[in-house]
Write a protein that holds these residues in place. Structure first.
Motif, mmCIF file in Angstrom:
data_model
loop_
_atom_site.group_PDB
_atom_site.id
_atom_site.type_symbol
_atom_site.label_atom_id
_atom_site.label_comp_id
_atom_site.label_asym_id
_atom_site.label_seq_id
_atom_site.Cartn_x
_atom_site.Cartn_y
_atom_site.Cartn_z
ATOM 1 N N CYS A 296 -0.177 3.674 -8.760
ATOM 2 C CA CYS A 296 -0.434 4.136 -7.390
ATOM 3 C C CYS A 296 -0.245 5.647 -7.306
ATOM 4 O O CYS A 296 0.814 6.168 -7.670
ATOM 5 N N PRO A 297 -1.245 6.388 -6.834
ATOM 6 C CA PRO A 297 -1.126 7.853 -6.803
ATOM 7 C C PRO A 297 -0.277 8.359 -5.640
ATOM 8 O O PRO A 297 0.151 9.510 -5.640
ATOM 9 N N MET A 298 -0.040 7.496 -4.661
ATOM 10 C CA MET A 298 0.700 7.920 -3.473
ATOM 11 C C MET A 298 2.177 7.646 -3.723
ATOM 12 O O MET A 298 2.682 6.568 -3.446
ATOM 13 N N LYS A 299 2.878 8.643 -4.255
ATOM 14 C CA LYS A 299 4.248 8.383 -4.720
ATOM 15 C C LYS A 299 5.314 9.039 -3.836
ATOM 16 O O LYS A 299 6.487 9.078 -4.193
ATOM 17 N N LYS A 300 4.909 9.572 -2.705
ATOM 18 C CA LYS A 300 5.850 10.362 -1.897
ATOM 19 C C LYS A 300 6.288 9.650 -0.623
ATOM 20 O O LYS A 300 6.451 10.259 0.419
ATOM 21 N N ALA B 23 14.115 -4.199 -8.589
ATOM 22 C CA ALA B 23 13.732 -4.974 -9.770
ATOM 23 C C ALA B 23 13.962 -6.480 -9.605
ATOM 24 O O ALA B 23 13.193 -7.291 -10.113
ATOM 25 N N GLN B 24 15.030 -6.856 -8.881
ATOM 26 C CA GLN B 24 15.330 -8.291 -8.760
ATOM 27 C C GLN B 24 14.808 -8.888 -7.457
ATOM 28 O O GLN B 24 15.298 -9.926 -7.007
ATOM 29 N N ALA B 25 13.824 -8.243 -6.850
ATOM 30 C CA ALA B 25 13.312 -8.716 -5.556
ATOM 31 C C ALA B 25 12.845 -10.168 -5.643
ATOM 32 O O ALA B 25 12.342 -10.613 -6.669
ATOM 33 N N VAL B 26 13.061 -10.897 -4.560
ATOM 34 C CA VAL B 26 12.578 -12.272 -4.439
ATOM 35 C C VAL B 26 11.898 -12.409 -3.087
ATOM 36 O O VAL B 26 12.546 -12.175 -2.073
ATOM 37 N N PRO B 27 10.638 -12.717 -3.014
ATOM 38 C CA PRO B 27 9.732 -12.955 -4.141
ATOM 39 C C PRO B 27 9.397 -11.646 -4.852
ATOM 40 O O PRO B 27 9.281 -10.611 -4.194
ATOM 41 N N LYS B 28 9.225 -11.719 -6.149
ATOM 42 C CA LYS B 28 8.909 -10.498 -6.876
ATOM 43 C C LYS B 28 7.392 -10.282 -6.842
ATOM 44 O O LYS B 28 6.673 -10.580 -7.794
ATOM 45 N N VAL B 29 6.955 -9.826 -5.691
ATOM 46 C CA VAL B 29 5.534 -9.508 -5.529
ATOM 47 C C VAL B 29 5.434 -8.141 -4.858
ATOM 48 O O VAL B 29 6.342 -7.723 -4.152
ATOM 49 N N ALA B 30 4.300 -7.495 -5.103
ATOM 50 C CA ALA B 30 4.100 -6.163 -4.537
ATOM 51 C C ALA B 30 3.691 -6.262 -3.074
ATOM 52 O O ALA B 30 3.201 -7.298 -2.616
ATOM 53 N N THR B 31 3.912 -5.186 -2.346
ATOM 54 C CA THR B 31 3.520 -5.086 -0.946
ATOM 55 C C THR B 31 2.886 -3.710 -0.770
ATOM 56 O O THR B 31 3.391 -2.727 -1.313
ATOM 57 N N ILE B 32 1.795 -3.651 -0.014
ATOM 58 C CA ILE B 32 1.192 -2.340 0.262
ATOM 59 C C ILE B 32 1.651 -1.866 1.636
ATOM 60 O O ILE B 32 1.562 -2.607 2.621
ATOM 61 N N ASP B 33 2.171 -0.654 1.685
ATOM 62 C CA ASP B 33 2.597 -0.044 2.938
ATOM 63 C C ASP B 33 1.355 0.525 3.632
ATOM 64 O O ASP B 33 0.781 1.500 3.180
ATOM 65 N N PRO B 34 0.916 -0.112 4.718
ATOM 66 C CA PRO B 34 -0.352 0.297 5.331
ATOM 67 C C PRO B 34 -0.312 1.719 5.912
ATOM 68 O O PRO B 34 -1.357 2.344 6.076
ATOM 69 N N ASN B 35 0.890 2.222 6.185
ATOM 70 C CA ASN B 35 0.986 3.572 6.737
ATOM 71 C C ASN B 35 0.889 4.641 5.657
ATOM 72 O O ASN B 35 0.767 5.820 5.965
ATOM 73 N N ALA B 36 0.984 4.232 4.392
ATOM 74 C CA ALA B 36 0.966 5.213 3.308
ATOM 75 C C ALA B 36 -0.243 5.068 2.401
ATOM 76 O O ALA B 36 -0.644 6.014 1.721
ATOM 77 N N CYS B 37 -0.862 3.886 2.371
ATOM 78 C CA CYS B 37 -1.928 3.611 1.406
ATOM 79 C C CYS B 37 -3.241 4.288 1.819
ATOM 80 O O CYS B 37 -3.743 4.060 2.919
ATOM 81 N N ASN B 38 -3.789 5.093 0.932
ATOM 82 C CA ASN B 38 -5.043 5.796 1.219
ATOM 83 C C ASN B 38 -6.210 4.833 1.373
ATOM 84 O O ASN B 38 -7.105 5.061 2.182
ATOM 85 N N MET B 39 -6.205 3.767 0.594
ATOM 86 C CA MET B 39 -7.300 2.787 0.655
ATOM 87 C C MET B 39 -7.341 2.148 2.040
ATOM 88 O O MET B 39 -8.402 2.000 2.633
ATOM 89 N N LEU B 40 -6.167 1.801 2.549
ATOM 90 C CA LEU B 40 -6.124 1.147 3.859
ATOM 91 C C LEU B 40 -6.352 2.147 4.981
ATOM 92 O O LEU B 40 -6.890 1.816 6.029
ATOM 93 N N LYS B 41 -5.939 3.399 4.754
ATOM 94 C CA LYS B 41 -6.077 4.385 5.825
ATOM 95 C C LYS B 41 -7.494 4.933 5.926
ATOM 96 O O LYS B 41 -8.034 5.085 7.006
#
Lengths: 664, 128, 262
Positions: A253-257, A277-295
């Motif tokens: 992900c290029p949006m690292k800030k 690292a030990q998150a449960v469920p261990k799945v990714a989540t996209i932050d809609p306020n930061a993601c360029n694709m969604l914005k």
């Protein structure tokens, strides 16, 4: 005509101290319908109850008035007594002459006069009582736990262990709560992750438990045993069942800030993220306020690198409706904002931090990989000042902070101070305290070790001002025992911020019709005897949503709440409350006023045919109460303009008879 | 308490309830005049509460408080110690002949730049 | 617009420039400061004792005069503002006190109806810092200016309600509005020593130095204040950077400074 027995309780000296109980039983003897009247030291005792049973048999009583404590205390007890004597339990009335009489009055004449009046009112009501039979309702054998911190996790595990299915709703992308952010735990100093993460895995692997992460409860209907709950699953733009948690997307992900909330903003994360690292469920989540694709539709890198094809930019919020028999609130706490306490310069210096931030700074998985370094320049601090009670124990008129003691700060500050001295013996550590409060197993010993073995400087006093100057924090404080003002050049200042209930608690309480105190902590049904139940039937409390708690206490309460839930779900049917509304169809004109005010959706309408005197028929719309859903709150009886709605056990006629008796 | 009348008068004048104090010492931690004072803000609160008022009336500490209201704003209990100090000071200087600042001594304290505000304020605080 | 104006004793004497620049700048911003008639000295400090009546009458008279003019009351001096605002608050909240005071007033009792503004609040809340910015002709660009609030502008916060008393921003926003750089430092709301300068100049020196040193350490090249006593204490106690009234900088930025020295 009823044959009523009156039983006046002394409650030791609780009542008899300010009420002449003999005068009360004598006075009530002359009331209409009363055929027997007596008084006794403890009416709720076995001897007292036997006295009632014998009197019922001996005098052929049809109704009972007990002048004693609040009905919330012993109404159920005396109803059982009546039943044992062969009476309908709803032929019992309680006159509360303790909480509302003897406890609030100081002299015997006033107390006695009021007790007699309250007794007369109860007698007047019993004269109009009719036997009532409660209905039954089925129990949905599934529990809902709201909040996935250690409280919710423990409750869910214990309920599931008894064989009942449980759903956890957690608003964050992972369960774990505050405990997942902690480093070590007092008083044994075992690492929080080492004892928490196995439990999180147990939850994930338990086939009785479902986790709704990144989700929230948006609507609750129904009643104990039969709640209808709507859960909103927020779009995370990742298919939860497909994502393997490999982390390739996070890396690319290029949006690292984006400020990393798990590390309290002390480092950054990417727009697509896995909280830890030990998150449960261990799945990714996209932050809609930061993601360029969604914005703005520009990027899509994560979808390209995801081997599993789990990324879905078109995902929408999803609403799930589910039935539950019991609901456990475990919404937890947060440290309060330090905005109103900037004499400590929290907003003016990066090196003034809260204790939770200190946890992250000393955590191996934190922003400094566990090395205690100053946020401003990454240097090792040599003088550290801890300030206790920041925002706790404030008077309401000070208009900032909380009135209560936050309870956990003394111990975690001792822990921070001790661990700092253990790992970095070259640091000077000061703790400013008002009182050191360490009631708990091995707690005071722990604090004494910080002082005696680790050489932490405990100073009885408070910090008044922190002035950042150069690379130092000039701390101005008082030492009350030395009667001195201290000036310490510190490198790091740590504020033990008061804790408050999570902001989601207030709207949730409204949905659940569960009561809260002025601080937004959930109220328990009884502060001593029913500490894990809300006064709202079927709603239970676990952890810091009910009041400040440390981990051992939270886990105990979580287990207690679970056992209450298990006790409820183990029943096939629940005996309802017979004191419910009913509509007189001859008086009802179908205006819908009652339907609009009913909080339980218990009122529906039907068209009914009526035969008129001239032998014609008339179809009229009338209200019908669903007895399984009605909770007997009485709102409809007040709203009804024609007087058609009435409440069994609290009929308007009965209430008016009580008022008349009082006003006579 | 042998100073009951004075005690009640001080509470009425100041509007302060010293019983609200939880002995945290933040007032004394924040006080800019601390080092000049024989009795510090937190001591004013506890000594008045205990009726131990005489030593305060005779102490120079009364004239060191800057009335900067830092203790008033920062007290977590809303005790407002500065208002109590002011009440004790008034109890001292209101007596006939007890003015702390005498007009005769003022000219020596002035320089060319002294703002009027300084003289007026000092008189308000120290003399009645 | 027109507002009632209470200059105060020092602004008529040692702090004339604070007054002059305030009037000219306000005029340039479309506000006329109308000096109320027959105003009397506020006394310099507010006496917190509830039974002190006579010392607060001059403030109430000024407030009543503004009420009769149906205008808000504006002050520039921090001390006058503090005394008048605290007195107004007492008139609003302490009925016993207000009753006593009203025996000295006209027919109609006064109960704190007048809106009291400090000049800075006038700029922020009525004129607006954006409007100030638009009127600036001489930008003080690059100038590193530290605001010194002292105690009187901000405290007691429950009455003054001007800003966050521990981390205020109104003067920094002012500095930015006139195009300079605002230097933030923690001692900006600590006391300069105030009237203690009369009896214990050493204490005033210590307190003022702590302010100056903290401001300088944060990079300040100049300190601004709204209080003649703060200015006196800071300068007398060895400030080696300029200490000026905020209104002087405002007049300079608005290009009306020269007009004022008649």
């Amino acid at each position: 005509m009823q044959r009523i027995g009156v039983f006046v309780c002394w409650c030791g000296s609780n009542i008899a101290g300010t009420v002449d109980v003999q005068a009360v039983s004598d006075a009530l003897k002359n009331e209409p319908g009363v055929v027997f009247s007596t008084n006794y030291q403890y009416m709720c005792s076995q001897a007292g109850q036997d006295m009632i049973i014998n009197a019922v048999k001996e005098h052929n009583l049809t109704g009972i008035v007990v002048c004693s404590c609040s009905p919330r205390m012993h109404e159920a007890t005396f109803r059982r007594t009546a039943q044992a004597a062969g009476l309908n339990p709803y032929m019992v009335e309680i006159a509360n002459i303790r909480e509302q009489c003897s406890w609030v009055h100081k002299d015997i004449p006033t107390g006695t006069e009021k007790a007699i009046i309250l007794g007369k009112a109860a007698v007047a009501k019993v004269n109009l009582n009719t036997p009532l039979t409660p209905g039954e309702s089925p129990v949905t054998k599934r529990a809902l736990v709201i909040g996935g911190g250690i409280a919710g996790i423990q409750t869910a595990l214990d309920i599931a262990d008894a064989g009942f299915p449980v759903d956890i709703v957690e608003k964050k992308p992972t369960i774990g709560g505050k405990m997942a952010q902690l480093d070590k735990t007092f008083p044994t100093l075992d690492c929080a992750a080492c004892i928490l993460t196995p439990k999180m895995v147990d939850v994930a692997q338990n086939d009785k438990i479902r986790i709704f992460s990144y989700s929230e409860v948006t609507d609750v209907k129904g009643f104990v045993g039969n709640f209808d709950v709507t859960i909103k699953k927020n779009a995370r733009y990742v298919k939860e069942d497909i994502c393997t948690g490999c982390g390739a997307c996070v890396e690319k992900c290029p949006m690292k800030k984006v400020p990393n909330e798990f590390n309290l903003g002390m480092d950054n994360r990417s727009a697509i993220y896995i909280p830890f690292a030990q998150a449960v469920p261990k799945v990714a989540t996209i932050d809609p306020n930061a993601c360029n694709m969604l914005k703005n539709g520009k990027c899509g890198l994560c979808a390209r690198v995801c081997a599993a094809g789990a990324i879905d930019y078109t995902q929408k919020d999803e609403y799930i409706e589910e039935k539950y028999g019991a609901i456990v609130v475990a919404t937890g706490f947060n440290p309060i904002s330090m905005d109103k306490f900037d004499e400590f310069a929290y907003n003016q210096s990066k090196d003034v931090i809260t204790s939770l931030e200190f946890e992250r700074l000393t955590n191996a998985a934190g922003p400094t990989a566990g090395k205690l370094l100053r946020p401003s320049d990454g240097k090792h601090p040599h003088t550290i000042v801890f300030v206790q009670c920041v925002g706790s124990r404030c008077d309401a008129c000070a208009e900032k902070g909380k009135e209560y003691c936050s309870k956990i700060c003394c111990m975690y500050t001792a822990k921070h101070a001790m661990l700092t001295r253990d790992k970095y013996p070259d640091t000077d550590v000061y703790v400013f305290y008002i009182d050191v409060r360490t009631p708990g197993k091995n707690f005071d010993e722990f604090y004494r070790r910080a002082v005696e073995e680790y050489g932490v400087h405990y100073v009885k006093g408070m910090v008044g001002k922190v002035v950042p100057e150069g690379d130092k924090l000039k701390v101005q404080a008082s030492d009350l025992l030395e009667n001195k003002q201290l000036h310490i050049d510190a490198d790091l200042v740590v504020l033990a911020a008061a804790i408050e209930p999570d902001k989601s608690a207030r709207p949730l309480a409204t949905m659940l019709t569960a009561s809260m105190d002025t601080n937004d902590f959930f109220t328990e049904a009884h502060p001593k005897l029913r500490p894990v139940e809300s006064p709202t039937a079927g709603v239970f409390l676990s952890g810091a949503c009910q009041g400040p708690k440390d981990i051992p206490e939270t886990v105990s309460q979580a287990g207690a709440a679970a056992s209450k839930v298990i006790g409820l779900l183990a029943k096939d049917k629940l005996t309802g409350n017979p004191c419910i509304a009913h509509s007189n169809e001859l008086m009802c004109n179908g205006c819908s006023s009652c339907e609009r005010v009913c909080p339980y959706g218990a009122i529906t309408y039907e068209d009914k045919e009526f035969r008129m005197p001239d032998r014609t028929t008339l179809v009229r719309r009338i209200a019908v109460v669903n007895p399984a859903v009605c909770q007997g709150c009485g709102a409809c009886t007040v709203a009804c303009p024609s007087g058609a709605m009435d409440l069994h056990g609290f009929a308007s006629g009965q209430i008016m008879a009580e008022v008349d008796a009082i006003c006579k | 308490m042998n100073n009951k009348y004075l005690y009640e008068d001080l509470l009425r004048m100041s509007g302060v309830n010293p019983k609200k104090c939880m002995r945290c010492g933040k007032c004394s931690a924040t006080c800019p005049a601390y080092d000049e004072m024989e009795y510090h803000p937190h001591q004013f609160v506890s000594m008045v509460e205990n009726g131990d008022i005489e030593p305060l009336l005779n102490s120079d500490s009364l004239y060191k408080c800057l009335t900067c209201f830092a203790c008033v704003d920062r007290c977590p209990r809303g005790v407002e110690p500065a208002k109590l100090v002011e009440a004790v000071r008034l109890a001292a200087v209101r007596k006939q002949g007890a003015n702390h600042l005498k007009a005769d001594s003022v000219p020596d304290m002035l320089d060319d730049e002294t703002p009027q505000q300084l003289i007026v304020s000092a008189f308000r605080k120290y003399s009645k | 617009m027109k507002v009632a104006y209470f200059p105060g004793c020092t602004l008529k004497n040692k702090a004339k420039e604070l007054d002059d620049y305030a009037r000219k700048s306000a005029e340039a911003l479309g506000v006329t400061l109308e000096e109320i008639e027959e105003w009397q000295c506020c006394g310099g400090v507010f006496t917190t004792a509830r039974d002190e009546v006579a010392t607060k009458l001059s403030s109430v008279r000024a407030l009543v005069a503004a009420k009769n003019k149906e205008q808000p009351l504006v002050t520039v001096c921090s001390a006058c503002h503090n005394v008048i605002k605290q007195t107004n608050h007492a008139m609003q909240t302490d009925k016993e006190f207000a009753d006593k005071v009203n025996r000295y007033m006209g027919e109609e009792p006064y109960s704190g109806e007048t809106q009291v503004y400090h000049y800075l609040e006038l700029l922020r809340d009525v004129v607006g810092f954006d409007a100030v910015k638009e009127k600036v002709v001489n930008k003080l660009a690059g100038k590193k200016i530290a605001a010194y609030y002292g105690c009187l502008l901000l405290r007691p916060n429950s009455v003054m309600k001007m800003d966050d008393p521990e981390n205020p921003s109104i003067m920094e926003d002012f500095i930015r509005a006139i195009g300079a750089d605002a230097i933030v430092y923690a001692n900006r709301n600590e006391c300069c020593g105030g009237y203690i300068a009369m009896e214990s100049p050493d204490l005033a020196k210590k307190k003022s130095n702590a302010v100056i040193e903290n401001a300088k350490a944060a990079g300040a090249e100049m300190i601004i204040t709204a209080c003649p006593l703060c200015k006196y204490n800071l300068i007398k106690n060895g400030a080696d950077i300029p200490v000026v009234y905020f209104t002087e900088l405002l007049a300079e930025a608005l290009g009306v400074k020269e007009d004022t020295n008649e």
